[in-house]
Design a protein around this motif. Sequence first.
Motif, PDB file in Angstrom:
ATOM      1  N   ALA A 178       0.837  -1.214   0.000  1.00  0.00           N
ATOM      2  CA  ALA A 178       0.000   0.000   0.000  1.00  0.00           C
ATOM      3  C   ALA A 178       0.870   1.262   0.000  1.00  0.00           C
ATOM      4  CB  ALA A 178      -0.927  -0.009   1.215  1.00  0.00           C
ATOM      5  N   PHE A 179       2.139   1.113   0.405  1.00  0.00           N
ATOM      6  CA  PHE A 179       3.105   2.235   0.429  1.00  0.00           C
ATOM      7  C   PHE A 179       4.469   1.589   0.625  1.00  0.00           C
ATOM      8  CE2 PHE A 179       1.110   1.439   4.496  1.00  0.00           C
ATOM      9  CZ  PHE A 179       2.180   1.223   5.340  1.00  0.00           C
ATOM     10  N   ALA A 180       5.539   2.364   0.439  1.00  0.00           N
ATOM     11  CA  ALA A 180       6.893   1.829   0.618  1.00  0.00           C
ATOM     12  C   ALA A 180       7.027   1.347   2.064  1.00  0.00           C
ATOM     13  CB  ALA A 180       7.925   2.912   0.319  1.00  0.00           C
ATOM     14  N   ILE A 232       8.127  -1.394  12.178  1.00  0.00           N
ATOM     15  CA  ILE A 232       7.678  -1.898  10.870  1.00  0.00           C
ATOM     16  C   ILE A 232       6.274  -1.353  10.604  1.00  0.00           C
ATOM     17  CG2 ILE A 232       7.252  -3.944   9.454  1.00  0.00           C
ATOM     18  CD1 ILE A 232       9.204  -5.463  11.167  1.00  0.00           C
ATOM     19  N   ASP A 233       6.190  -0.498   9.597  1.00  0.00           N
ATOM     20  CA  ASP A 233       4.909   0.114   9.204  1.00  0.00           C
ATOM     21  C   ASP A 233       4.627  -0.426   7.818  1.00  0.00           C
ATOM     22  OD1 ASP A 233       2.739   1.704   8.637  1.00  0.00           O
ATOM     23  OD2 ASP A 233       3.678   3.583   9.273  1.00  0.00           O
ATOM     24  N   PHE A 234       3.539  -1.166   7.684  1.00  0.00           N
ATOM     25  CA  PHE A 234       3.351  -1.962   6.467  1.00  0.00           C
ATOM     26  C   PHE A 234       1.874  -2.034   6.093  1.00  0.00           C
ATOM     27  CE2 PHE A 234       1.662  -5.845   8.567  1.00  0.00           C
ATOM     28  CZ  PHE A 234       1.864  -5.463   9.881  1.00  0.00           C
ATOM     29  N   SER A 288      -4.388  -1.638   3.519  1.00  0.00           N
ATOM     30  CA  SER A 288      -4.270  -1.848   4.962  1.00  0.00           C
ATOM     31  C   SER A 288      -3.105  -0.994   5.460  1.00  0.00           C
ATOM     32  CB  SER A 288      -4.035  -3.328   5.295  1.00  0.00           C
ATOM     33  OG  SER A 288      -2.692  -3.689   5.036  1.00  0.00           O
ATOM     34  N   ASP A 289      -3.090  -0.710   6.740  1.00  0.00           N
ATOM     35  CA  ASP A 289      -2.045   0.135   7.330  1.00  0.00           C
ATOM     36  C   ASP A 289      -1.931  -0.229   8.803  1.00  0.00           C
ATOM     37  OD1 ASP A 289      -0.171   2.087   7.762  1.00  0.00           O
ATOM     38  OD2 ASP A 289      -1.541   3.786   7.544  1.00  0.00           O
ATOM     39  N   GLU A 290      -0.738  -0.659   9.205  1.00  0.00           N
ATOM     40  CA  GLU A 290      -0.522  -1.121  10.581  1.00  0.00           C
ATOM     41  C   GLU A 290       0.949  -0.923  10.920  1.00  0.00           C
ATOM     42  OE1 GLU A 290      -1.719  -5.214  11.155  1.00  0.00           O
ATOM     43  OE2 GLU A 290      -1.635  -5.020  13.344  1.00  0.00           O
ATOM     44  N   THR A 291       1.242  -0.619  12.171  1.00  0.00           N
ATOM     45  CA  THR A 291       2.643  -0.494  12.596  1.00  0.00           C
ATOM     46  C   THR A 291       2.881  -1.285  13.868  1.00  0.00           C
ATOM     47  OG1 THR A 291       2.714   1.770  11.743  1.00  0.00           O
ATOM     48  CG2 THR A 291       4.508   1.116  13.201  1.00  0.00           C
ATOM     49  N   CYS A 292       3.938  -2.105  13.847  1.00  0.00           N
ATOM     50  CA  CYS A 292       4.397  -2.783  15.054  1.00  0.00           C
ATOM     51  C   CYS A 292       5.822  -2.329  15.326  1.00  0.00           C
ATOM     52  CB  CYS A 292       4.387  -4.296  14.860  1.00  0.00           C
ATOM     53  SG  CYS A 292       2.726  -4.970  14.628  1.00  0.00           S
ATOM     54  N   ILE A 313      -5.143   4.756  14.221  1.00  0.00           N
ATOM     55  CA  ILE A 313      -4.721   5.390  15.478  1.00  0.00           C
ATOM     56  C   ILE A 313      -3.251   5.010  15.623  1.00  0.00           C
ATOM     57  CG2 ILE A 313      -4.980   5.367  18.002  1.00  0.00           C
ATOM     58  CD1 ILE A 313      -7.327   6.754  16.590  1.00  0.00           C
ATOM     59  N   GLU A 314      -2.356   6.000  15.534  1.00  0.00           N
ATOM     60  CA  GLU A 314      -0.930   5.672  15.455  1.00  0.00           C
ATOM     61  C   GLU A 314      -0.039   6.692  16.161  1.00  0.00           C
ATOM     62  OE1 GLU A 314       0.820   6.205  11.474  1.00  0.00           O
ATOM     63  OE2 GLU A 314      -1.214   6.459  10.707  1.00  0.00           O
ATOM     64  N   PRO A 315      -0.182   6.789  17.487  1.00  0.00           N
ATOM     65  CA  PRO A 315       0.721   7.689  18.202  1.00  0.00           C
ATOM     66  C   PRO A 315       2.157   7.168  18.154  1.00  0.00           C
ATOM     67  CG  PRO A 315      -0.502   6.348  19.752  1.00  0.00           C
ATOM     68  CD  PRO A 315      -1.072   6.049  18.392  1.00  0.00           C
ATOM     69  N   ILE A 365       2.914   2.826  17.337  1.00  0.00           N
ATOM     70  CA  ILE A 365       1.987   1.701  17.414  1.00  0.00           C
ATOM     71  C   ILE A 365       0.738   2.106  16.653  1.00  0.00           C
ATOM     72  CG2 ILE A 365       0.644   0.220  18.950  1.00  0.00           C
ATOM     73  CD1 ILE A 365       2.730   0.854  21.157  1.00  0.00           C
ATOM     74  N   GLU A 366       0.428   1.363  15.603  1.00  0.00           N
ATOM     75  CA  GLU A 366      -0.679   1.764  14.726  1.00  0.00           C
ATOM     76  C   GLU A 366      -1.657   0.626  14.494  1.00  0.00           C
ATOM     77  OE1 GLU A 366       0.453   2.545  10.632  1.00  0.00           O
ATOM     78  OE2 GLU A 366      -1.365   3.736  10.312  1.00  0.00           O
ATOM     79  N   ASP A 367      -2.921   0.939  14.715  1.00  0.00           N
ATOM     80  CA  ASP A 367      -4.002   0.040  14.320  1.00  0.00           C
ATOM     81  C   ASP A 367      -4.968   0.793  13.420  1.00  0.00           C
ATOM     82  OD1 ASP A 367      -3.814  -2.638  15.379  1.00  0.00           O
ATOM     83  OD2 ASP A 367      -3.889  -1.734  17.381  1.00  0.00           O
TER      84      ASP A 367
HETATM   85 ZN    ZN Z   1       1.222   3.125   8.736  1.00  0.00          ZN
END
Ligand code: ZN
Length: 363
Positions: free
Chosen positions: A188-190, A219-221, A230-234, A323-325, A337-339
């Motif tokens: 969805a993005f680099a 890791i933001d993927f 989709s967009d999520e960060t761990c 939500i990704e503070p 951390i992103e959900d």
């Molecule tokens: Zn993201």
Amino acid sequence: MAMDAKRSYAQRLRRLWRLVGPDMPAMLMTSPENVRYLCGFTGTEGTLLITRTGGCFLTDGRYTTQAGEQVGQFAVVAFKNKFRAIGRAIKKMGIARLGFESRHVTVAVLKALKHELPSVEFLPCAEVLDMLRAVKQPAEIRTLRKAARIAGASLQETLAYIRPGAAEIDIAAELEYRMRTKGGSAPAFATIVASGPRSALPHGTATSRRVRAGEFVTIDFGTVCDGYCSDETCTLVVGEPSGRQRRVYAAVKQAHDRALGALKAGVALVDVDATARRHIAGAGFGARFSHGTGHGLGLCVHEPPVVSSRSTVIAQRGMVVTIEPGVYLPGWGGVRIEDTVAVTAQGCELITGCSKELICVGG
Ligand code: ZN
Ligand code: ZN
């Protein structure tokens, strides 16, 4: 075209006319995402010309077969000369005033259109279109869940590759390969893989840097599935986390959890942002949270509404936002951390599924 698909396009068109107001007789839709949203066309060259009672879809020879299959509700016009064809269609439909996507149409395109249609009044539409795709239909939320499931399962399998000596780009490649083989059509993005001090860069796309023991890896993927992102960060730790790493992570995690807890239909998004911001400031990192709390996503990975201090939008059921503070300490590292969540009447439903407890890998 299936009945329910037809119904959902009709619903989307009604929403468009409501947003642009009763004085707008016709619209020229040109951004690939809005064209897809309103008529189902997934190619890259398509223009949708619509009035309140009809319209047509214009494309070039590469896409006439595809448009015939996908764009059931509008007549398909194949063109050799794009602006001449659009001009002809506008004249034929007797349109004197035409709204257009001013966030998308370039100065050069507008000039070409005005050259073809010297007597037509062109009405720029920007803010009024921002909310067109903000509230998702149930089928869209199902697709967003599917995209998030593919990406989340891919990350779980990639965790085994994150150990001292692994290069960020190799971790990103493993993740993207898995997202692709599980059914994603593209990232969805680099993909962001930012290790050690680089984790202090909110947008640190993967480099050849090798991960070391004791470092954070952010890791933001995301993947695209049936057009939806989709967009999520761990943020993980390689080996054992230090006390400071635990403290920073806990501050971000609590801000993330509180923002999720504050989000429900009827709440101002600016207040959701303030909830996360207040918590991070209270933990002593106020100046180190340098971006908004979240953003809408759907056909685009970033789309309205934003969840930030500038947000003017009230959350509605069906809106999907991240939500990704984050806290970023230059030279040391950072945590985000992103959900992705869908707003409900009572709260919000998680679309992304990876655990947001601090994960230790490769120790
Ligand atoms: Zn993201
Ligand atoms: Zn995001």
